[in-house]
Design a protein around this motif. Structure first.
Motif, short mmCIF file in Angstrom:
data_model
loop_
_atom_site.label_atom_id
_atom_site.label_comp_id
_atom_site.label_asym_id
_atom_site.label_seq_id
_atom_site.Cartn_x
_atom_site.Cartn_y
_atom_site.Cartn_z
N GLU A 257 -27.55 53.99 -5.35
CA GLU A 257 -28.92 54.50 -5.26
C GLU A 257 -29.86 53.67 -6.13
O GLU A 257 -30.98 53.34 -5.75
CB GLU A 257 -28.98 55.97 -5.70
N HIS A 258 -29.39 53.32 -7.31
CA HIS A 258 -30.18 52.51 -8.23
C HIS A 258 -30.40 51.13 -7.62
O HIS A 258 -31.52 50.62 -7.62
CB HIS A 258 -29.44 52.40 -9.57
N ARG A 259 -29.37 50.54 -7.05
CA ARG A 259 -29.50 49.19 -6.46
C ARG A 259 -30.53 49.20 -5.33
O ARG A 259 -31.38 48.32 -5.22
CB ARG A 259 -28.11 48.74 -5.95
N LYS A 260 -30.47 50.25 -4.48
CA LYS A 260 -31.38 50.33 -3.32
C LYS A 260 -32.83 50.40 -3.77
O LYS A 260 -33.71 49.72 -3.25
CB LYS A 260 -31.06 51.62 -2.52
N GLN A 261 -33.10 51.26 -4.76
CA GLN A 261 -34.47 51.44 -5.24
C GLN A 261 -34.97 50.18 -5.92
O GLN A 261 -36.09 49.76 -5.76
CB GLN A 261 -34.54 52.57 -6.26
N LEU B 6 -47.82 48.48 -2.14
CA LEU B 6 -46.61 47.77 -1.70
C LEU B 6 -45.46 48.74 -1.46
O LEU B 6 -44.70 48.62 -0.51
CB LEU B 6 -46.21 46.71 -2.73
N MET B 7 -45.38 49.75 -2.33
CA MET B 7 -44.30 50.74 -2.14
C MET B 7 -44.49 51.53 -0.86
O MET B 7 -43.54 51.83 -0.15
CB MET B 7 -44.28 51.73 -3.31
N TYR C 296 -36.46 50.60 3.20
CA TYR C 296 -35.05 50.41 2.83
C TYR C 296 -34.36 49.60 3.92
O TYR C 296 -34.92 49.41 5.01
CB TYR C 296 -34.35 51.77 2.68
N ASP C 297 -33.12 49.17 3.64
CA ASP C 297 -32.38 48.36 4.62
C ASP C 297 -32.26 49.08 5.97
O ASP C 297 -32.22 48.45 7.01
CB ASP C 297 -30.96 48.04 4.08
N ASP C 298 -32.20 50.43 5.94
CA ASP C 298 -32.05 51.15 7.22
C ASP C 298 -33.40 51.40 7.90
O ASP C 298 -33.48 52.11 8.90
CB ASP C 298 -31.32 52.48 6.99
N GLY C 299 -34.47 50.82 7.37
CA GLY C 299 -35.79 50.93 8.01
C GLY C 299 -36.61 52.12 7.53
O GLY C 299 -37.80 52.24 7.86
N SER C 300 -36.00 53.05 6.76
CA SER C 300 -36.77 54.22 6.32
C SER C 300 -37.69 53.85 5.16
O SER C 300 -37.52 52.82 4.51
CB SER C 300 -35.81 55.34 5.90
N ARG C 301 -38.68 54.71 4.92
CA ARG C 301 -39.68 54.44 3.88
C ARG C 301 -39.37 55.24 2.62
O ARG C 301 -38.66 56.25 2.68
CB ARG C 301 -41.07 54.87 4.37
N MET C 302 -40.00 54.85 1.51
CA MET C 302 -39.88 55.65 0.28
C MET C 302 -40.68 56.94 0.47
O MET C 302 -41.78 56.89 1.04
CB MET C 302 -40.48 54.89 -0.92
N SER C 303 -40.15 58.06 -0.02
CA SER C 303 -40.91 59.31 0.09
C SER C 303 -42.01 59.31 -0.97
O SER C 303 -41.94 58.54 -1.96
CB SER C 303 -39.98 60.51 -0.13
N HIS C 304 -43.01 60.19 -0.79
CA HIS C 304 -44.09 60.26 -1.78
C HIS C 304 -43.57 60.67 -3.15
O HIS C 304 -44.05 60.20 -4.18
CB HIS C 304 -45.17 61.22 -1.30
N ASP D 294 -42.41 59.34 -8.83
CA ASP D 294 -41.45 59.19 -9.95
C ASP D 294 -41.41 57.74 -10.42
O ASP D 294 -41.36 57.45 -11.62
CB ASP D 294 -40.03 59.59 -9.51
N GLN D 295 -41.41 56.83 -9.47
CA GLN D 295 -41.28 55.41 -9.82
C GLN D 295 -42.53 54.90 -10.55
O GLN D 295 -42.43 54.12 -11.51
CB GLN D 295 -41.06 54.60 -8.54
N LEU D 296 -43.70 55.35 -10.11
CA LEU D 296 -44.94 54.90 -10.78
C LEU D 296 -44.96 55.40 -12.23
O LEU D 296 -45.33 54.67 -13.15
CB LEU D 296 -46.17 55.42 -10.03
N LEU D 297 -44.54 56.65 -12.40
CA LEU D 297 -44.52 57.20 -13.76
C LEU D 297 -43.50 56.44 -14.62
O LEU D 297 -43.73 56.18 -15.81
CB LEU D 297 -44.16 58.69 -13.70
N THR D 298 -42.40 56.04 -14.00
CA THR D 298 -41.39 55.25 -14.70
C THR D 298 -41.97 53.91 -15.16
O THR D 298 -41.79 53.48 -16.30
CB THR D 298 -40.19 54.98 -13.76
N LEU D 299 -42.68 53.25 -14.26
CA LEU D 299 -43.24 51.93 -14.59
C LEU D 299 -44.24 52.06 -15.73
O LEU D 299 -44.27 51.24 -16.65
CB LEU D 299 -43.92 51.32 -13.35
N LEU D 300 -45.04 53.12 -15.68
CA LEU D 300 -46.02 53.30 -16.75
C LEU D 300 -45.33 53.60 -18.09
O LEU D 300 -45.64 52.99 -19.10
CB LEU D 300 -46.98 54.44 -16.40
#
Ligand code: HEM
Length: 448
Positions: A93-97, A229-230, A235-243, A248-254
């Motif tokens: 999961e970490h690798r995919k994200q 961009l997000m 993902y490799d299977d064509g699906s998108r990131m959920s909101h 969560d990821q934006l808060l992580t980056l900040l």
């Protein structure tokens, strides 16, 4: 059955060892090394039993170990940043994200963010007092916060000012609560966790508004901010990131990128004022349009004053063979960045601040490790370096930083990162008063 072989270490009770580690974080590590050598076993609250390493070969081995054998620490910021945060994810999961998040932080994209950083720096530095001592850290915090909100969140207008007000409070409380168990009972809205979740709801609502606006933006594919961009990535299977993953990821980056970069910049000010020869050469270089020494200086500031002292992994396999040691399942293995950076065998004359050691050469990424290493190495390292480079370039171009013979500032823990104890105090003079910006854009609205 594998025989456990652990390095020696203190036998005091965990609370005593923990109190010592908290009150004397960096000095404590040095004392332990003097006493036990470059690896030791500790038992501290939060991490529990942990092996601290600082030998280059053992560090390299840990960083290149498969995540199946050793992955992120159980106790980490992920629990307050949300289940979609890189810090919360492990293994596949970490690798995919991570794969989706890498492109925005490389190459051409970074060049697009330079202008934002320079604008924010010029605007903030316009408020610096002339000839009077002041702490630079609050300014550095505002610059890095605004840069991430604009470059990463793509925020502007109402959302920009709401996030600017909310996020420092949320991150501050979050980094304290990251090490506190989530209570089973709800103690109400005024309890620390109650306040945390209320701020998180507020944050989610603002970010949702940003995503809705971006969704309606006909020029979304021309935008460079990470949120845009997000929203478009797959993902490799064509699906998108959920909101919620994106939030969560934006808060992580900040959380990961704001205070770390600001404290390193404050250390750069603290170091340069105490090394006038380097400072003079840097000013000459900036006037001549160069950057090699500045880049080497940033590396040396991070070597001598790493703002994150420890990175760690938790042993997931039955045991982990690490150089001389066999560490059992459940143990944390902590890499002491300060100790390897201060190792004479790795960096000769290690106590000296000498940027020339990095001139014309790239650091070994298993020895110079302020950004950690391996599959979990800091995702924003190139962004942070670009940002620090632009802030220092602007500072040296527009201001004379007055040297000092005052004592070195001490390390001060701010929760996420170590800052100079007096906030990187500076005395500056504007180099060319005629170029004083006419905008006094550092109004309350432009600040966080
Ligand atoms: C001087 C500034 C910075 C320092 C010293 C720093 C340091 C670190 C360290 C030590 C780690 C843990 C690495 C490991 O466990 O091996 C890390 C992870 C991370 N950092 Fe940074 N960081 C900085 C700036 C940034 C910036 C600007 C961003 C993004 C805008 C960022 C985003 C991240 C993320 C997302 C992770 C988690 C990576 C993962 O788990 O895959 N950092 N950082």
């Amino acid at each position: 059955m594998t025989t456990v072989t652990l390095p020696p270490g203190p036998s005091a009770r965990p609370a005593v060892q923990g109190a010592y580690a908290l009150t004397r974080p960096v000095r404590g590590m040095h004392r332990m090394r003097e006493r036990y050598g470059n690896a030791f076993t500790v038992n501290v609250p939060i991490f529990g039993r942990a092996v601290v390493i600082s030998d280059p070969a053992e560090i390299k081995q840990l960083f290149t170990t498969s995540p199946d054998l050793a992955d992120n620490l159980d106790q980490n910021l992920g629990r307050v940043l949300g289940p979609g945060s890189l810090f919360a994810l492990a293994g596949e999961e970490h690798r995919k994200q991570r794969k989706l998040l890498i492109p925005p932080f490389h190459g051409r994209r970074l060049a697009a963010y330079e202008k934002i950083v320079e604008d924010e720096t010029v605007r903030e530095l316009a408020s610096w007092p002339h000839g009077r001592a002041f702490a630079t850290l609050p300014s550095m915090m505002r610059i890095t916060l605004n840069a991430i909100l604009r470059a990463v969140f793509g925020a502007e207008g109402a959302e920009l000012s709401e996030l600017r007000d909310l996020l420092p409070r949320l991150v501050k409380l979050g980094s304290r609560l990251a090490v506190v168990p989530i209570p089973r009972v709800d103690y109400g809205r005024w309890s620390p966790w109650g306040r945390m979740w209320a701020m998180r709801r507020e944050y989610d609502a603002i970010v949702e508004r940003l995503m809705t606006k971006a969704g309606r933006d006909e020029d979304l594919d021309a935008r460079d901010d990470v949120l845009a961009l997000m929203l478009q990535s797959r993902y490799d299977d064509g699906s998108r990131m959920s909101h919620s993953e994106i939030a969560d990821q934006l808060l992580t980056l900040l959380t990961a990128g704001h205070e770390t970069t600001a404290t390193t910049l404050a250390w750069a000010v603290e170091r340069l004022r105490r090394h006038p020869d380097t400072l003079r050469q840097l000013v000459d270089e900036v006037d001549a349009g160069g950057s090699a020494l500045r880049e080497a200086t940033i590396l040396e500031v991070q070597r001598t004053r790493p703002v994150i002292d420890l990175v760690g992994r938790q042993v997931k396999a039955d045991s982990l063979q690490l150089g001389r040691w066999t560490v059992p399942k459940g143990y944390a293995v902590l890499v002491s960045i300060a100790l390897i950076h201060d190792d004479e065998a790795v960096f000769p004359n290690a106590r000296a601040f000498d940027p020339s050691r990095f001139l014309g050469t790239k650091p070994d990424l298993y020895q110079w490790i302020p950004f950690g290493g391996g599959t979990r190495r800091c995702l924003g390292a190139a962004f942070a370096n670009m940002e620090m480079n632009v802030v220092l370039r602007t500072l040296l171009r527009d201001f004379t930083l007055v040297p000092t013979s005052e004592r070195d500032e001490r390390w001060h823990s701010r929760g996420v990162a170590y800052a100079p104890g007096k906030g990187g105090r500076a005395v500056v003079r504007r180099r060319n008063p005629q170029t004083e910006p006419t905008t006094t854009a550092t109004t309350a609205g432009a600040r966080a």
